[in-house]
Design an enzyme around this catalytic site. Structure first.
Site, PDB file in Angstrom:
ATOM      1  N   PRO A 243       0.818  -1.225   0.000  1.00  0.00           N
ATOM      2  CA  PRO A 243       0.000   0.000   0.000  1.00  0.00           C
ATOM      3  C   PRO A 243       0.849   1.272   0.000  1.00  0.00           C
ATOM      4  O   PRO A 243       0.540   2.229  -0.729  1.00  0.00           O
ATOM      5  CB  PRO A 243      -0.838  -0.134   1.282  1.00  0.00           C
ATOM      6  CG  PRO A 243      -0.986  -1.606   1.453  1.00  0.00           C
ATOM      7  CD  PRO A 243       0.332  -2.194   1.000  1.00  0.00           C
ATOM      8  N   GLU A 245       3.904   1.622  -1.176  1.00  0.00           N
ATOM      9  CA  GLU A 245       4.525   1.711  -2.509  1.00  0.00           C
ATOM     10  C   GLU A 245       3.518   2.294  -3.498  1.00  0.00           C
ATOM     11  O   GLU A 245       3.830   3.194  -4.286  1.00  0.00           O
ATOM     12  CB  GLU A 245       4.966   0.309  -2.963  1.00  0.00           C
ATOM     13  CG  GLU A 245       5.305   0.243  -4.438  1.00  0.00           C
ATOM     14  CD  GLU A 245       6.007  -1.053  -4.863  1.00  0.00           C
ATOM     15  OE1 GLU A 245       6.394  -1.851  -3.981  1.00  0.00           O
ATOM     16  OE2 GLU A 245       6.173  -1.258  -6.077  1.00  0.00           O
ATOM     17  N   ARG A 246       2.289   1.807  -3.434  1.00  0.00           N
ATOM     18  CA  ARG A 246       1.288   2.236  -4.427  1.00  0.00           C
ATOM     19  C   ARG A 246       0.857   3.670  -4.182  1.00  0.00           C
ATOM     20  O   ARG A 246       0.640   4.423  -5.139  1.00  0.00           O
ATOM     21  CB  ARG A 246       0.107   1.254  -4.402  1.00  0.00           C
ATOM     22  CG  ARG A 246       0.570  -0.066  -4.985  1.00  0.00           C
ATOM     23  CD  ARG A 246      -0.397  -1.183  -4.967  1.00  0.00           C
ATOM     24  NE  ARG A 246       0.235  -2.329  -5.641  1.00  0.00           N
ATOM     25  CZ  ARG A 246      -0.042  -3.599  -5.405  1.00  0.00           C
ATOM     26  NH1 ARG A 246      -0.948  -3.915  -4.500  1.00  0.00           N
ATOM     27  NH2 ARG A 246       0.578  -4.551  -6.065  1.00  0.00           N
ATOM     28  N   GLY A 343       3.589  20.606 -32.060  1.00  0.00           N
ATOM     29  CA  GLY A 343       4.831  19.897 -32.398  1.00  0.00           C
ATOM     30  C   GLY A 343       5.913  20.058 -31.344  1.00  0.00           C
ATOM     31  O   GLY A 343       6.727  19.153 -31.128  1.00  0.00           O
TER      32      GLY A 343
END
Ligand SMILES: Cc1cc2nc3c(=O)[nH]c(=O)nc-3n(C[C@H](O)[C@H](O)[C@H](O)COP(=O)(O)OP(=O)(O)OC[C@H]3O[C@@H](n4cnc5c(N)ncnc54)[C@H](O)[C@@H]3O)c2cc1C
Length: 382
Positions: A243, A245-246, A343
């Site tokens: 958890p 880490e996420r 671009g």
């Protein structure tokens, strides 16, 4: 929208880390992007300035304050400066690897490793993914068979962040290859162990200054003293740490989206077409408004998740919600921002172009969007 989770101490820390980024990272960022790696001295410089292991107790060399808001600030400032790729090794070290050491080490292991982790002399990594498996972790093939006082490790890992720089690699292995989840354990493999080789520093679409590598293990004798946590509980240890880490990845996603919107607002106010700033076309305004709204909503959710994490209440499902939604948002936002740049958005001299390439992985690593939805869906009984 005004954020309410920070105190004055956090703001001072933010200022100080922002200066660190301006001085130690931004001037070198493009060189490191070309080199495919950051120098190890970045870790020691961060350690010296108090930007590593803020939550480790002072006796072991850390900052002594358990508060994920400091980690959050580090991640946000890296994204704001457009140097998230170079900083990923630091956030992986702090947010993702360190909790395994603080929550699972014995006192002997803490004394051996934590001072170096805090000073940046010991760089960390976590190795779960293998060439044959990623999402389906329990099918991993790397084995660690007990032989006296050592585990003999054979196998390989791939896509490992900090893979070249790491000194300590938290490695998921099968100590009982006949089992799936219950056969998994975590071992710390150290730089220089016989039979532990690094493979290629992989050539990626984005995050060029981050070393992402293959690791190979051939009869590596890893002392039993390097077992992290309990044998056979490796999967449980991973699930416990995922958890945070996420949430770290989700928070970086929102910060990356915020940075992209900021660069784009500057650009669309300057650039003109058909005699007017391109930002003033109704389509541009609507897209800008949509991004502003979604980022604000995401930020509120992330901040709430950080409070829940600090209170020890963030669930695996909530972290999965944050991870998939915020990284999908990041992807949508940077894509729209490239479009609004025309671009020039495709030119690497503009930060939005690098942000576009860097963003693509975030819905994949740390658990894919599909796996996050599996976690949430299963919890609903579906
Ligand atoms: C730059 C980078 C850095 C990384 N850093 C690390 C690291 O430090 N440590 C580490 O261990 N790993 C790391 N990874 C690996 C990363 O976590 C994996 O790539 C990720 O978990 C996906 O695994 P995979 O690549 O094997 O894909 P697979 O598991 O093969 O998945 C391929 C596709 O199938 C889908 N899929 C799989 N299972 C299901 C299911 N049950 N239901 C629906 N769809 C499914 C996936 O969502 C995905 O779309 C990193 C990867 C990259 C590219």
């Amino acid at each position: 929208m005004r954020r309410t989770i920070f105190t004055e101490d956090h703001e001072l820390f933010r200022e100080s880390f922002r200066s660190f980024v301006d001085k130690e990272i931004t001037p070198h960022h493009l060189d490191w992007e070309r080199d495919g790696i950051v120098p190890r001295s970045l870790f020691t410089a961060a350690g010296r300035s108090g930007f590593l292991a803020m939550d480790v107790d002072e006796a072991h060399g850390g900052g002594g304050v358990e508060d994920f808001r400091y980690n959050l600030i580090v991640g946000e400032e890296l994204q704001r400066s457009g140097t998230g790729g170079a900083g990923l090794g630091l956030t992986l070290h702090n947010d993702i690897c360190l909790p395994y050491f603080t929550s699972l080490c014995t006192e002997e292991q803490k004394q051996r490793w934590l001072p170096g982790i805090c000073s940046g002399e010991l760089v960390t990594a976590v190795a779960m993914t293998e060439p044959g498996i990623g999402s389906d972790l329990a099918s991993m093939a790397t084995t660690a068979i007990r032989d006296g006082d050592a585990y003999i490790v054979n196998g390989s890992k791939t896509f490992i962040t900090n893979g070249i720089n790491a000194d300590l690699v938290i490695t998921a292995v099968k100590t009982d290859p006949s089992q799936r989840h219950k056969g998994m354990s975590l071992l710390v493999l150290e730089r220089g162990m016989d039979g532990f080789e690094r493979g290629r520093n992989l050539d990626k679409v984005g995050l060029h200054s981050q070393d992402t590598a293959e690791l190979f293990f051939t009869d590596v004798a890893v002392p039993v003293a390097n077992l992290l946590g309990t044998q056979g509980q490796g999967f449980v240890h991973l699930v416990h740490n995922l958890p945070q880490e996420r949430l770290s990845i989700a928070a970086a996603g929102v910060a990356a989206a915020e940075a992209a919107l900021g660069w784009t607002l500057d650009y669309v106010k300057e650039r003109t077409a058909f005699g007017q700033p391109i930002g003033s076309f109704q389509n541009s305004r609507f897209r800008l408004a949509e991004m502003r709204t979604e980022i604000d909503i995401a930020q509120v959710f992330v901040d709430r998740c950080v409070e829940a994490l600090n209170a020890g209440e963030l669930t695996a499902e909530e972290a999965a919600e944050a991870k998939w939604w915020c990284t999908e948002l990041q992807k949508r936002v940077v894509d729209t921002c490239v479009q609004l740049h025309g671009g020039y958005g495709y030119m690497l001299e503009y930060p939005i172009a690098r942000a576009y390439a860097d963003a693509r992985i975030t819905t994949i690593y740390g658990g894919t969007t599909e796996i996050m939805k599996e976690i949430i869906g299963r919890s609903l009984g579906a």
